[in-house]
Design a protein around this motif. Sequence first.
Motif, PDB file in Angstrom:
ATOM      1  N   ARG A 116      50.872   7.299 -73.412  1.00  0.00           N
ATOM      2  CA  ARG A 116      51.886   6.735 -74.617  1.00  0.00           C
ATOM      3  C   ARG A 116      51.224   8.545 -75.661  1.00  0.00           C
ATOM      4  O   ARG A 116      51.558   9.071 -75.911  1.00  0.00           O
ATOM      5  CB  ARG A 116      51.973   6.239 -75.132  1.00  0.00           C
ATOM      6  CG  ARG A 116      52.929   6.368 -76.283  1.00  0.00           C
ATOM      7  CD  ARG A 116      53.094   4.304 -77.051  1.00  0.00           C
ATOM      8  NE  ARG A 116      51.248   3.608 -77.348  1.00  0.00           N
ATOM      9  CZ  ARG A 116      50.893   2.703 -77.689  1.00  0.00           C
ATOM     10  NH1 ARG A 116      52.316   1.598 -78.819  1.00  0.00           N
ATOM     11  NH2 ARG A 116      50.078   2.473 -78.416  1.00  0.00           N
ATOM     12  N   VAL A 144      51.745  11.787 -74.515  1.00  0.00           N
ATOM     13  CA  VAL A 144      52.865  12.195 -74.348  1.00  0.00           C
ATOM     14  C   VAL A 144      53.130  12.178 -75.655  1.00  0.00           C
ATOM     15  O   VAL A 144      53.808  12.976 -76.126  1.00  0.00           O
ATOM     16  CB  VAL A 144      54.100  11.302 -73.383  1.00  0.00           C
ATOM     17  CG1 VAL A 144      55.870  11.412 -74.045  1.00  0.00           C
ATOM     18  CG2 VAL A 144      54.060  10.833 -72.172  1.00  0.00           C
ATOM     19  N   LEU A 182      57.666   7.099 -74.518  1.00  0.00           N
ATOM     20  CA  LEU A 182      57.236   6.856 -73.304  1.00  0.00           C
ATOM     21  C   LEU A 182      58.237   7.190 -72.355  1.00  0.00           C
ATOM     22  O   LEU A 182      58.320   7.966 -71.054  1.00  0.00           O
ATOM     23  CB  LEU A 182      56.020   6.460 -72.793  1.00  0.00           C
ATOM     24  CG  LEU A 182      55.215   6.447 -71.335  1.00  0.00           C
ATOM     25  CD1 LEU A 182      54.655   7.558 -71.196  1.00  0.00           C
ATOM     26  CD2 LEU A 182      53.834   4.846 -71.418  1.00  0.00           C
TER      27      LEU A 182
END
Length: 468
Positions: free
Chosen positions: A460, A463, A383
């Motif tokens: 997070r 991603v 991230l």
Amino acid sequence: FSQELVKRYSEFINFPIYIWASKEVDVEVPADEDESSEEDESTESTSKEEGEDEDAEKDEDEEKKPKTKTVKETTYEWELLNDVKAIWLRNPKEVTEEEYTKFYHSLAKDFSDDKPLAWSHFTAEGDVEFKAVLYVPPKAPQDLYESYYNSNKSNLKLYVRRVFISDEFDELLPKYLSFLSGLVDSDTLPLNVSREMLQQHSSLKTIKKKLIRKALDMIRKLAEEDPDESTDKEKKEETSSDIEEKRGQYTKFWNAFGKSIKLGIIEDATNRNRLAKLLRFETTKSEGKLTSLDQYISRMKAGQKDIFYITGTSKEQLENSPFLERLKKKNFEVIFFTDPVDEYLMQYLMDYEDKKFQNVSKEGLKLGKDSKDKELKESFKDLTKWWKNSLSNDNVDDVKISNRLDNTPCVVVTSKFGWSANMERIMQSQTLSDASKQAYMRGKRVLEINPRHPIIKELRERVVKNPE
């Protein structure tokens, strides 16, 4: 004109100075006969309705008392011009509080009933001998900080052997102490030279050094004697009236002249530590009261190495700042600096009593080691890398895991050696600011993310699934 000259330059010399002066006085003289007869006629016309017995009594009284009138007459006599006593020549133990107050009002041309906040009466001995009286005024003049660096105005009078020399000597006190009133009388300085030559005299540097030390001691004593300032329970026995009179005196001083102390820290490297002891501010734990650096250090948590502070426009704004979330949760105390001059102050006040100052809105904040730091850093590696690449064109230098956030998902902090966001705002508001210098000093931003926040956790996950 001659009276003004004597009052200005020779008011305190040892021998008396008289001037043959004229003044008008009221004198009773016998009235003229014509005026007497007119008075008689007016008296008779107004008293016709009265009884004969009363008229007879009045006539008898008028015969006994000669008729007079009051006229102005010019007389001449010797008038003593230097009747004000030079209290600095006396032993300080023999001078009463009323005499010090009266002398201050005479010296400062202060016609109010306010007492000076503090005073210092001392004699310096050694290579340079002089006597001095310094006063802290009860309030600051309105124009104290107007033309601060351009003004030659001084409230300190220089005498040589009781003869007035000048009140425009910048060499006697630095500008940040120009609010003090007082008088210096030296027997060492030459009397028969010009003021320009006197300014270059080597003794002035010695006098200045001693005056600064005494002035700062006087202000420190004002703080020590204030019951609101003291944390020492074992105080000298004092009457309740004395305690109440001194209560709140240092707060009154700080509100009037606190900016001068801050300017002193910026300008006077020699006395920086002494001046730092006089600093006052509010903190996250001071409950609206002013506190000192010594009091802050006495309340520091075990293992805390830095003095934490934050700058901004108001206390209310700073109390709700996301930069304080984790610090408050961990019970760290943070100093509030809300005066624009505080930003300049903290560029010069780097440490105090071996404790470094740490701006909590800048990168590099250390709150102790956390065993999960490495795990979190690794967990959010994808991230932070993605975010850094996405913001590379927006003047964001790096993306890091934050140790200062608790409820906020992310925050932008400034680089350690650049301007803070508050300093940048101050500089932009200045009319003659230099845009190129601002770009240089602004530095890079660092985006700090809160790994505990649901939004950041969700980002997070997304991603990881889709790096693009």
